[in-house]
Design a protein around this motif. Structure first.
Motif, PDB file in Angstrom:
ATOM      1  N   VAL A 180       0.857  -1.190   0.000  1.00 52.47           N
ATOM      2  CA  VAL A 180       0.000   0.000   0.000  1.00 52.47           C
ATOM      3  C   VAL A 180       0.892   1.238   0.000  1.00 52.47           C
ATOM      4  N   LYS A 181       0.728   2.067  -1.008  1.00 54.05           N
ATOM      5  CA  LYS A 181       1.409   3.361  -1.055  1.00 54.05           C
ATOM      6  C   LYS A 181       0.531   4.362  -0.312  1.00 54.05           C
ATOM      7  N   VAL A 182       1.050   4.921   0.754  1.00 48.90           N
ATOM      8  CA  VAL A 182       0.307   5.873   1.582  1.00 48.90           C
ATOM      9  C   VAL A 182       0.955   7.248   1.472  1.00 48.90           C
ATOM     10  N   ASP A 183       0.149   8.252   1.132  1.00 48.09           N
ATOM     11  CA  ASP A 183       0.647   9.616   0.933  1.00 48.09           C
ATOM     12  C   ASP A 183      -0.232  10.569   1.734  1.00 48.09           C
ATOM     13  N   ASN A 184       0.336  11.232   2.736  1.00 51.03           N
ATOM     14  CA  ASN A 184      -0.449  12.149   3.567  1.00 51.03           C
ATOM     15  C   ASN A 184      -0.132  13.619   3.296  1.00 51.03           C
ATOM     16  N   LYS A 185       0.460  13.923   2.120  1.00 53.93           N
ATOM     17  CA  LYS A 185       0.731  15.339   1.802  1.00 53.93           C
ATOM     18  C   LYS A 185      -0.579  16.109   1.708  1.00 53.93           C
ATOM     19  N   ARG A 186      -0.538  17.370   2.103  1.00 55.76           N
ATOM     20  CA  ARG A 186      -1.712  18.246   2.052  1.00 55.76           C
ATOM     21  C   ARG A 186      -1.721  19.033   0.737  1.00 55.76           C
ATOM     22  N   TYR A 187      -2.921  19.244   0.207  1.00 55.44           N
ATOM     23  CA  TYR A 187      -3.079  20.006  -1.028  1.00 55.44           C
ATOM     24  C   TYR A 187      -4.272  20.941  -0.897  1.00 55.44           C
ATOM     25  N   THR A 193      -8.231  20.677   3.477  1.00 51.60           N
ATOM     26  CA  THR A 193      -7.299  21.413   2.644  1.00 51.60           C
ATOM     27  C   THR A 193      -5.963  21.594   3.365  1.00 51.60           C
ATOM     28  N   LEU A 194      -5.160  22.550   2.908  1.00 56.87           N
ATOM     29  CA  LEU A 194      -3.815  22.741   3.451  1.00 56.87           C
ATOM     30  C   LEU A 194      -3.798  23.084   4.933  1.00 56.87           C
ATOM     31  N   ASN A 195      -4.741  23.910   5.358  1.00 55.00           N
ATOM     32  CA  ASN A 195      -4.671  24.529   6.679  1.00 55.00           C
ATOM     33  C   ASN A 195      -5.689  23.916   7.633  1.00 55.00           C
ATOM     34  N   THR A 196      -5.209  23.213   8.644  1.00 61.94           N
ATOM     35  CA  THR A 196      -6.081  22.679   9.690  1.00 61.94           C
ATOM     36  C   THR A 196      -5.427  22.913  11.048  1.00 61.94           C
ATOM     37  N   VAL A 397     -14.741  19.030   5.931  1.00 66.51           N
ATOM     38  CA  VAL A 397     -14.888  20.258   5.140  1.00 66.51           C
ATOM     39  C   VAL A 397     -14.630  21.392   6.130  1.00 66.51           C
ATOM     40  N   TYR A 398     -13.431  21.931   6.103  1.00 65.17           N
ATOM     41  CA  TYR A 398     -12.907  22.696   7.231  1.00 65.17           C
ATOM     42  C   TYR A 398     -12.265  23.991   6.735  1.00 65.17           C
ATOM     43  N   TRP A 399     -12.681  25.106   7.332  1.00 64.32           N
ATOM     44  CA  TRP A 399     -12.122  26.414   7.041  1.00 64.32           C
ATOM     45  C   TRP A 399     -12.211  26.769   5.556  1.00 64.32           C
ATOM     46  N   THR A 400     -11.115  26.805   4.850  1.00 59.26           N
ATOM     47  CA  THR A 400     -11.094  27.434   3.525  1.00 59.26           C
ATOM     48  C   THR A 400     -10.753  26.450   2.410  1.00 59.26           C
ATOM     49  N   ILE A 401     -11.541  25.384   2.299  1.00 56.53           N
ATOM     50  CA  ILE A 401     -11.333  24.509   1.150  1.00 56.53           C
ATOM     51  C   ILE A 401     -11.774  25.241  -0.115  1.00 56.53           C
ATOM     52  N   GLY A 404     -15.288  26.615  -4.837  1.00 51.49           N
ATOM     53  CA  GLY A 404     -15.691  26.775  -6.224  1.00 51.49           C
ATOM     54  C   GLY A 404     -15.250  25.642  -7.132  1.00 51.49           C
ATOM     55  N   ASN A 405     -14.624  24.629  -6.571  1.00 56.56           N
ATOM     56  CA  ASN A 405     -14.040  23.542  -7.346  1.00 56.56           C
ATOM     57  C   ASN A 405     -14.973  22.321  -7.316  1.00 56.56           C
ATOM     58  N   LYS A 406     -15.508  21.944  -8.493  1.00 50.66           N
ATOM     59  CA  LYS A 406     -16.436  20.818  -8.567  1.00 50.66           C
ATOM     60  C   LYS A 406     -15.761  19.510  -8.175  1.00 50.66           C
ATOM     61  N   GLU A 407     -14.468  19.414  -8.455  1.00 50.34           N
ATOM     62  CA  GLU A 407     -13.718  18.222  -8.070  1.00 50.34           C
ATOM     63  C   GLU A 407     -13.679  18.076  -6.548  1.00 50.34           C
ATOM     64  N   VAL A 408     -13.486  19.183  -5.848  1.00 55.09           N
ATOM     65  CA  VAL A 408     -13.458  19.151  -4.378  1.00 55.09           C
ATOM     66  C   VAL A 408     -14.827  18.761  -3.833  1.00 55.09           C
ATOM     67  N   LEU A 409     -15.889  19.292  -4.440  1.00 57.91           N
ATOM     68  CA  LEU A 409     -17.242  18.918  -4.022  1.00 57.91           C
ATOM     69  C   LEU A 409     -17.452  17.412  -4.195  1.00 57.91           C
TER      70      LEU A 409
END
Length: 625
Positions: A180-187, A193-196, A397-401, A404-409
């Motif tokens: 299993v390749k596990v990647d926890n980078k924030r985007y 999103t990036l800021n939590t 779904v936290y703070w400033t995701i 306007g991005n349909k992919e994020v929705l």
């Protein structure tokens, strides 16, 4: 004709395809795993740290194919002494699963990136005709799953379950090679999103199991009391409605049987399609409540499969200005909880962890917990069922995701679907939350309204809410919660920190709260930071005395709340890790708003809130008599 696609467009299209495929994949999610025929793959897994993702991409940054021997999902054993292998899995490097990697080795404390996990196992089917699925309770954040060199699939979302079917013939009786390749980078375009304001624990953080099921099996089912009408209490023979979902279209004449032995109840339904509606009356049922959390063994069976679960029967709704549990008003004496064991600085994952956290809440006097800011381990909601504790469950779904991005929705909807699917038979879960402290704008409100609509489509028996925020710069003596999202939620919930982020605690003496919506009003967060064991006068920030003063003033203010005030879940049960909190004397990477410190000691404010909750409980008890 040539087609030119820039990198930004390519990234969007790739992400959109991933979101669509992920959403489709979750129609295959299997529930009630604890009652299935399983093989646990928990325990020690070998690993490779891969910050440059060498095992996934070649030197031109193109994804390696399954036949490429340099790919880390392929065997690390060279064919002969001349063969080149630049990766390997050995017992010198192991991580425990379930578990985050951050607490298991100091080198991982702040690590964000890729780690490859490898597990070898043997497996022989109990029945040669059975199907086998690989089930993960949660992996943070993106996972790519390979078995014996074959990719089974990928998943995004760090706190919800997923599974992949193992193709026929891929499993071996000995020497299976699971990677299993596990990647926890924030985007910026992920959820969260990036800021939590919590620690980004990476790894395979919940159970991993092989699940063996018949060719046509009971994939999922919902057995719940019918939604109440206009605040009516359940009758002596309440109605039950729901459905049973089969993995495939059934054979002609297939019968689905629902039975509850303790009630001597049994009823059969003819399966016309893969989803079979069920509806019946349930005589002599004892309703689940916070005082009497009665659970019944519910058995669902077909000619080929059988599964059972412990289910409590109750109704919950927001009716006018009140929240009604089984038709009676209830005040939610809550606390917010992070999925973390502070004294061991790690993610919570076990039955013991769930019991520790929920017993701490019960000692505080709580009948409700807000599981923030993401779905917690399933053991938490099942433990809450057995203890009689109401649950608010939330997606990150936290703070400033990127609203306007349909992919994020699409990604948020996948996580919402997975959260609700896993726990839709849990009596304790009474609120699905679609987010926390999202900044007001038309784009954001449309995004959140879309999630609320989706939640109600998936489950009409519970309340839907979100934790709103207030503007402290504009606070006056009378503060009105008028966030436009309030129009769509069932419960108007808001976070307020008057006295910590806005002035001093005595500001509470002249402040009152209300809402423009004719709905129940709930305070989803309030709190102040204090370093456990640091004592000073009440004006000194981060002292236990300041936090104690804060709670005293808050409680005095709460006693003036309007008649639609139905509860509170202060922030937070226990101090928790956060890279945002960097005061070198009082925080040191910890959010200190806990009523317990990171060693499990109660702070002075604990007793203030406990006394308030006991006062409310005693009043409710005397009224009910």
């Amino acid at each position: 004709m040539s087609l030119k696609i820039n990198m930004k467009t390519l990234k969007f299209l790739t992400g959109l395809l991933f979101a669509v495929s992920a959403a489709n994949a979750q129609t295959n999610l299997i529930t009630n795993i604890g009652d299935r025929k399983t093989l646990s793959l928990n325990g020690a897994w070998q690993y490779i740290v891969d910050p440059y993702e060498t095992g996934f991409y070649d030197y031109r940054y193109k994804e390696l194919n399954e036949k490429n021997g340099d790919a880390y999902w392929n065997t690390d054993v060279p064919e002969n002494k001349t063969a080149k292998k630049e990766h390997g899995y050995i017992d010198k490097y192991t991580l425990q699963v379930p578990g985050d990697w951050n607490h298991q080795d100091p080198k991982f404390e702040y690590y964000e990136g890729t780690v490859w996990y490898k597990k070898s196992f043997d497996y022989k089917k109990a029945n040669a005709a059975d199907r086998v699925f690989l089930y993960f309770g949660a992996v943070n954040y993106k996972s790519d799953v390979y078995l014996n060199g074959k990719k089974l699939g990928a998943h995004k979302g760090g706190f919800t379950p997923f599974n992949f079917e193992v193709p026929e013939g891929l499993l071996k009786e000995a020497g299976n090679f699971l990677v299993v390749k596990v990647d926890n980078k924030r985007y910026a375009d992920e959820v969260p999103t990036l800021n939590t304001d919590w620690w980004n624990y990476g790894g395979i953080t919940r159970d991993v199991k092989l699940v063996e099921v018949p060719k046509t099996f009971i994939q999922d089912f919902v057995i719940q009391l019918t939604k109440p009408v206009n605040g009516q209490a359940p009758s002596k023979q309440p109605g039950v409605s729901g459905w049973v979902k089969l993995s495939d279209a059934p054979a002609a004449g297939e019968i689905v049987t629902v039975s509850i032995p303790e009630l001597k109840f049994k009823k059969q339904f003819t399966a016309v399609g893969a989803q079979v509606p069920v509806q019946f009356k349930l005589p002599k049922v004892r309703l689940w409540s916070t005082e009497n959390p009665k659970l019944y063994n519910v058995i669902v069976s077909t000619s080929t499969d059988k599964t059972q679960d412990k289910i409590g029967f109750r109704t919950i709704e927001a009716a006018g200005k009140q929240v009604l549990l089984n038709g009676k008003p209830i005040f939610m004496r809550g606390i917010s909880i992070h999925g973390e064991i502070a004294n061991e600085i790690r993610r919570a994952y076990s039955h013991e962890d769930a019991l520790q956290l929920l017993n701490q809440a019960r000692e505080l006097g709580c009948n409700m917990v807000r599981l923030a800011h993401y779905p917690h381990d399933e053991k938490m909601t099942r433990m809450a069922d057995s203890l009689g504790i109401l649950v608010w469950s939330e997606i990150p779904v936290y703070w400033t995701i990127d609203f306007g991005n349909k992919e994020v929705l699409a990604k948020a909807k996948v996580q919402l679907n997975e959260m609700i699917t896993r726990d839709h038979n849990r009596a304790s879960v009474v609120i699905w939350s679609v987010g926390n402290e999202t900044p007001i704008s038309p784009t954001r409100t449309d995004f959140m309204h879309n999630l609320i609509t989706e939640a109600k489509r998936l489950d009409q028996t519970r309340m839907i809410s979100a934790a709103l925020e207030v503007n402290y710069s504009a606070l006056k003596s009378s503060n009105v919660v008028d966030d436009p999202l309030g129009e769509f939620v069932d419960l108007v919930a808001f976070n307020e920190y008057l006295g910590w982020y806005g002035g001093l605690p005595d500001k509470c003496r002249t402040t009152n709260w209300s809402t423009i919506y004719n709905k129940p009003l709930f305070i989803s967060e309030t709190g102040a930071g204090a370093k456990g064991g640091f004592h000073a006068d009440s004006l000194t920030r981060f002292s236990e005395e300041f936090q104690e003063w804060y709670y005293k003033e808050q409680i005095s203010m709460l006693k003036r709340m309007p008649d639609n005030f139905v509860g509170i879940s202060p922030w937070v049960l226990t101090d928790f890790r956060s890279p945002k909190r960097n005061n070198p004397l009082y925080q040191e990477g910890w959010n200190r708003k806990g009523l317990y410190d990171d060693k499990g000691n109660k702070k002075k404010a604990f007793y203030i809130l406990q006394s308030y909750y006991n006062e409310i409980k005693n009043k409710q008890t005397s009224v009910s008599k």
